[in-house]
Design a protein around this motif. Structure first.
Motif, PDB file in Angstrom:
ATOM      1  N   ILE A 287      15.227  25.739 -28.345  1.00  0.00           N
ATOM      2  CA  ILE A 287      14.299  24.706 -28.802  1.00  0.00           C
ATOM      3  C   ILE A 287      13.568  24.079 -27.613  1.00  0.00           C
ATOM      4  O   ILE A 287      12.344  23.896 -27.642  1.00  0.00           O
ATOM      5  N   TYR A 288      14.309  23.780 -26.558  1.00  0.00           N
ATOM      6  CA  TYR A 288      13.690  23.123 -25.408  1.00  0.00           C
ATOM      7  C   TYR A 288      12.794  24.092 -24.639  1.00  0.00           C
ATOM      8  O   TYR A 288      11.782  23.665 -24.068  1.00  0.00           O
ATOM      9  N   ALA A 289      13.131  25.371 -24.630  1.00  0.00           N
ATOM     10  CA  ALA A 289      12.251  26.365 -24.010  1.00  0.00           C
ATOM     11  C   ALA A 289      10.892  26.376 -24.711  1.00  0.00           C
ATOM     12  O   ALA A 289       9.837  26.411 -24.074  1.00  0.00           O
ATOM     13  N   HIS A 290      10.918  26.337 -26.043  1.00  0.00           N
ATOM     14  CA  HIS A 290       9.673  26.279 -26.809  1.00  0.00           C
ATOM     15  C   HIS A 290       8.894  25.002 -26.492  1.00  0.00           C
ATOM     16  O   HIS A 290       7.668  25.017 -26.347  1.00  0.00           O
ATOM     17  N   HIS A 291       9.614  23.907 -26.344  1.00  0.00           N
ATOM     18  CA  HIS A 291       8.973  22.629 -26.040  1.00  0.00           C
ATOM     19  C   HIS A 291       8.320  22.649 -24.656  1.00  0.00           C
ATOM     20  O   HIS A 291       7.211  22.119 -24.478  1.00  0.00           O
ATOM     21  N   LEU A 292       8.985  23.243 -23.680  1.00  0.00           N
ATOM     22  CA  LEU A 292       8.428  23.286 -22.326  1.00  0.00           C
ATOM     23  C   LEU A 292       7.126  24.080 -22.272  1.00  0.00           C
ATOM     24  O   LEU A 292       6.259  23.803 -21.445  1.00  0.00           O
ATOM     25  N   VAL A 293       6.984  25.045 -23.164  1.00  0.00           N
ATOM     26  CA  VAL A 293       5.777  25.873 -23.175  1.00  0.00           C
ATOM     27  C   VAL A 293       4.693  25.234 -24.033  1.00  0.00           C
ATOM     28  O   VAL A 293       3.552  25.065 -23.600  1.00  0.00           O
ATOM     29  N   ARG A 294       5.037  24.854 -25.272  1.00  0.00           N
ATOM     30  CA  ARG A 294       4.029  24.355 -26.224  1.00  0.00           C
ATOM     31  C   ARG A 294       3.848  22.834 -26.194  1.00  0.00           C
ATOM     32  O   ARG A 294       2.859  22.321 -26.708  1.00  0.00           O
ATOM     33  N   LYS A 295       4.820  22.122 -25.660  1.00  0.00           N
ATOM     34  CA  LYS A 295       4.736  20.662 -25.485  1.00  0.00           C
ATOM     35  C   LYS A 295       4.708  19.878 -26.797  1.00  0.00           C
ATOM     36  O   LYS A 295       4.448  18.676 -26.784  1.00  0.00           O
ATOM     37  N   ASN A 296       4.979  20.542 -27.934  1.00  0.00           N
ATOM     38  CA  ASN A 296       4.857  19.823 -29.209  1.00  0.00           C
ATOM     39  C   ASN A 296       6.085  19.950 -30.099  1.00  0.00           C
ATOM     40  O   ASN A 296       6.033  19.617 -31.280  1.00  0.00           O
ATOM     41  N   ASN A 297       7.195  20.447 -29.544  1.00  0.00           N
ATOM     42  CA  ASN A 297       8.398  20.580 -30.362  1.00  0.00           C
ATOM     43  C   ASN A 297       9.032  19.202 -30.547  1.00  0.00           C
ATOM     44  O   ASN A 297       9.361  18.527 -29.570  1.00  0.00           O
ATOM     45  N   ILE A 303      14.716  15.049 -27.170  1.00  0.00           N
ATOM     46  CA  ILE A 303      15.538  15.244 -25.972  1.00  0.00           C
ATOM     47  C   ILE A 303      14.950  14.481 -24.791  1.00  0.00           C
ATOM     48  O   ILE A 303      15.665  13.787 -24.053  1.00  0.00           O
ATOM     49  N   ASP A 304      13.632  14.577 -24.611  1.00  0.00           N
ATOM     50  CA  ASP A 304      12.985  13.860 -23.507  1.00  0.00           C
ATOM     51  C   ASP A 304      13.158  12.348 -23.629  1.00  0.00           C
ATOM     52  O   ASP A 304      13.324  11.649 -22.625  1.00  0.00           O
ATOM     53  N   ASP A 305      13.114  11.859 -24.868  1.00  0.00           N
ATOM     54  CA  ASP A 305      13.199  10.411 -25.089  1.00  0.00           C
ATOM     55  C   ASP A 305      14.616   9.860 -24.932  1.00  0.00           C
ATOM     56  O   ASP A 305      14.788   8.674 -24.645  1.00  0.00           O
ATOM     57  N   ASN A 306      15.613  10.711 -25.115  1.00  0.00           N
ATOM     58  CA  ASN A 306      16.989  10.221 -25.142  1.00  0.00           C
ATOM     59  C   ASN A 306      17.859  10.709 -23.985  1.00  0.00           C
ATOM     60  O   ASN A 306      18.966  10.198 -23.804  1.00  0.00           O
ATOM     61  N   PHE A 307      17.359  11.682 -23.240  1.00  0.00           N
ATOM     62  CA  PHE A 307      18.148  12.218 -22.147  1.00  0.00           C
ATOM     63  C   PHE A 307      17.256  12.408 -20.914  1.00  0.00           C
ATOM     64  O   PHE A 307      16.053  12.632 -21.031  1.00  0.00           O
ATOM     65  N   ASP A 308      17.865  12.329 -19.787  1.00  0.00           N
ATOM     66  CA  ASP A 308      17.122  12.458 -18.515  1.00  0.00           C
ATOM     67  C   ASP A 308      17.198  13.900 -18.044  1.00  0.00           C
ATOM     68  O   ASP A 308      18.002  14.250 -17.156  1.00  0.00           O
ATOM     69  N   VAL A 309      16.364  14.751 -18.642  1.00  0.00           N
ATOM     70  CA  VAL A 309      16.320  16.168 -18.255  1.00  0.00           C
ATOM     71  C   VAL A 309      15.299  16.309 -17.136  1.00  0.00           C
ATOM     72  O   VAL A 309      14.110  16.041 -17.329  1.00  0.00           O
ATOM     73  N   CYS A 310      15.752  16.736 -15.982  1.00  0.00           N
ATOM     74  CA  CYS A 310      14.889  16.811 -14.795  1.00  0.00           C
ATOM     75  C   CYS A 310      14.692  18.277 -14.384  1.00  0.00           C
ATOM     76  O   CYS A 310      15.669  19.021 -14.255  1.00  0.00           O
ATOM     77  N   ALA A 311      13.429  18.646 -14.173  1.00  0.00           N
ATOM     78  CA  ALA A 311      13.121  19.965 -13.645  1.00  0.00           C
ATOM     79  C   ALA A 311      13.309  19.957 -12.138  1.00  0.00           C
ATOM     80  O   ALA A 311      13.467  18.890 -11.506  1.00  0.00           O
ATOM     81  N   CYS A 312      13.297  21.142 -11.554  1.00  0.00           N
ATOM     82  CA  CYS A 312      13.440  21.250 -10.097  1.00  0.00           C
ATOM     83  C   CYS A 312      12.197  20.660  -9.419  1.00  0.00           C
ATOM     84  O   CYS A 312      11.059  21.023  -9.753  1.00  0.00           O
ATOM     85  N   ALA A 313      12.408  19.727  -8.519  1.00  0.00           N
ATOM     86  CA  ALA A 313      11.301  19.019  -7.871  1.00  0.00           C
ATOM     87  C   ALA A 313      10.542  19.946  -6.919  1.00  0.00           C
ATOM     88  O   ALA A 313      11.072  20.949  -6.422  1.00  0.00           O
ATOM     89  N   LYS A 314       9.287  19.603  -6.706  1.00  0.00           N
ATOM     90  CA  LYS A 314       8.443  20.359  -5.794  1.00  0.00           C
ATOM     91  C   LYS A 314       8.932  20.166  -4.370  1.00  0.00           C
ATOM     92  O   LYS A 314       9.226  19.062  -3.928  1.00  0.00           O
ATOM     93  N   LYS A 315       9.021  21.266  -3.654  1.00  0.00           N
ATOM     94  CA  LYS A 315       9.490  21.206  -2.275  1.00  0.00           C
ATOM     95  C   LYS A 315       8.390  20.688  -1.366  1.00  0.00           C
ATOM     96  O   LYS A 315       7.225  21.047  -1.518  1.00  0.00           O
ATOM     97  N   ASP A 316       8.764  19.810  -0.433  1.00  0.00           N
ATOM     98  CA  ASP A 316       7.794  19.268   0.507  1.00  0.00           C
ATOM     99  C   ASP A 316       7.448  20.302   1.584  1.00  0.00           C
ATOM    100  O   ASP A 316       8.261  21.112   1.971  1.00  0.00           O
TER     101      ASP A 316
END
Length: 316
Positions: A287-297, A303-316
């Protein structure tokens, strides 16, 4: 002299007779105990059957109660999806079939084709050429999965760090099975209904933690509290199915139409990750994979509203 004629000098004839009577009495008691045991087994069986009947009755009542309160997903957002939803609601007039199986839509292919070929959806799910992964992406995904990915796939989203986050996977996989007899190998087509695959180890671990904390149950309970949420989630399933179907070339789609019904059903009509139920929240990774691509799941937003799911940060 035979042993039967040997008498125990310590016992008298009267004592022997008493022992015989006692043995007969014990044998009679044993027969009664066996009979009582048989009666108890019979009573236990009757009680078990009675309890099973009571349990079945209670489960039926609970099922009816849940069915009567379960919200039937209303129509979709635009007119084409409204027609498809209306067709499903008509097919499910029975109160015992309040759940909306994704596979039921194939009962009316004309409605499905009308909905899936709607211009709005076709723009969303337009057939694009599959982009072959770079050597670097292939190495990264192989490391993420712990094995080389199979079939045709491409990177569908990336973390800010730049590495693959999700994959878009072709719905048909060609595998090779040995035919024997020295005649070589025979290719075999199998369905792969999971169209979007979450690969980023960091996000995979975070979603796994949410699932272990009853995230799937909490997501479904939240979903069923509101008819609009249920409608939007059904829309997500329909978009996922159409997206998967339209990811194939016209020739592949025509060939799939002629495949066995089990394959066609999984590729054309199943929902997110191959789900057969519109309210299925069993795999938050898909479900979250679909959301990351389509942004409308809608579950992805929850999940975004209730949990702190963090992607890998951009490297400096």
């Amino acid at each position: 002299m035979s042993s039967s004629n040997v008498r125990n000098p310590s016992t008298s004839p009267a004592q022997n007779e008493s022992l015989k009577i006692e043995i007969v009495e014990k044998q009679e008691e044993l027969r009664k105990l066996k009979k009582d045991l048989g009666d108890l087994k019979k009573q236990l069986k009757e009680l078990t059957m009675g309890y099973q009947a009571d349990i079945t009755k209670v489960l039926s009542q609970l099922t009816a109660q849940v069915s009567s309160t379960h919200p039937t997903p209303p129509s979709g957002i635009h007119q084409a999806s409204m027609r498809a939803c209306a067709a499903e609601d008509t097919a499910e007039a029975s109160p015992q079939k309040r759940h909306t199986k994704a596979s039921l839509i194939h009962k009316n292919p004309q409605e499905w084709n009308c909905w899936s070929n709607d211009p709005e959806l076709r723009n969303l799910c337009s057939r694009e050429e599959w982009k072959l992964p770079s050597k670097e992406d292939l190495e990264t995904v192989t490391k993420q999965l712990g094995r080389p990915p199979k079939g045709i796939w491409e990177v569908s989203s990336r973390c800010p760090s730049g590495h693959p986050q999700t994959l878009r996977v072709h719905p048909l996989k060609k595998i090779t099975t040995a035919r024997g007899g020295g005649r070589g190998d025979k290719p075999k087509i199998i369905p792969h209904p999971t169209h979007y695959w979450l690969t980023c180890p960091k996000i995979v671990a975070q979603i796994g933690d949410i699932e272990r904390k009853d995230g799937c149950v909490r997501a479904k309970n939240w979903l069923l509290q509101d008819e609009e949420r249920t409608r939007d989630y059904k829309r997500n399933h329909l978009e996922y199915a159409a997206d998967r179907w339209h990811s194939m070339s016209k020739k592949e789609a025509e060939e799939t139409e002629n495949m066995p019904p089990a394959i066609l059903r999984r590729i054309k009509w199943s929902g997110i990750g191959g789900s057969a139920w519109w309210d299925n929240c069993k795999c938050l990774h898909q479900i979250y994979a679909h959301h990351l691509v389509r942004k409308n799941n809608i579950i992805g937003r929850w999940i975004d509203d209730n949990f702190d799911v963090c992607a890998c940060a951009k490297k400096d």
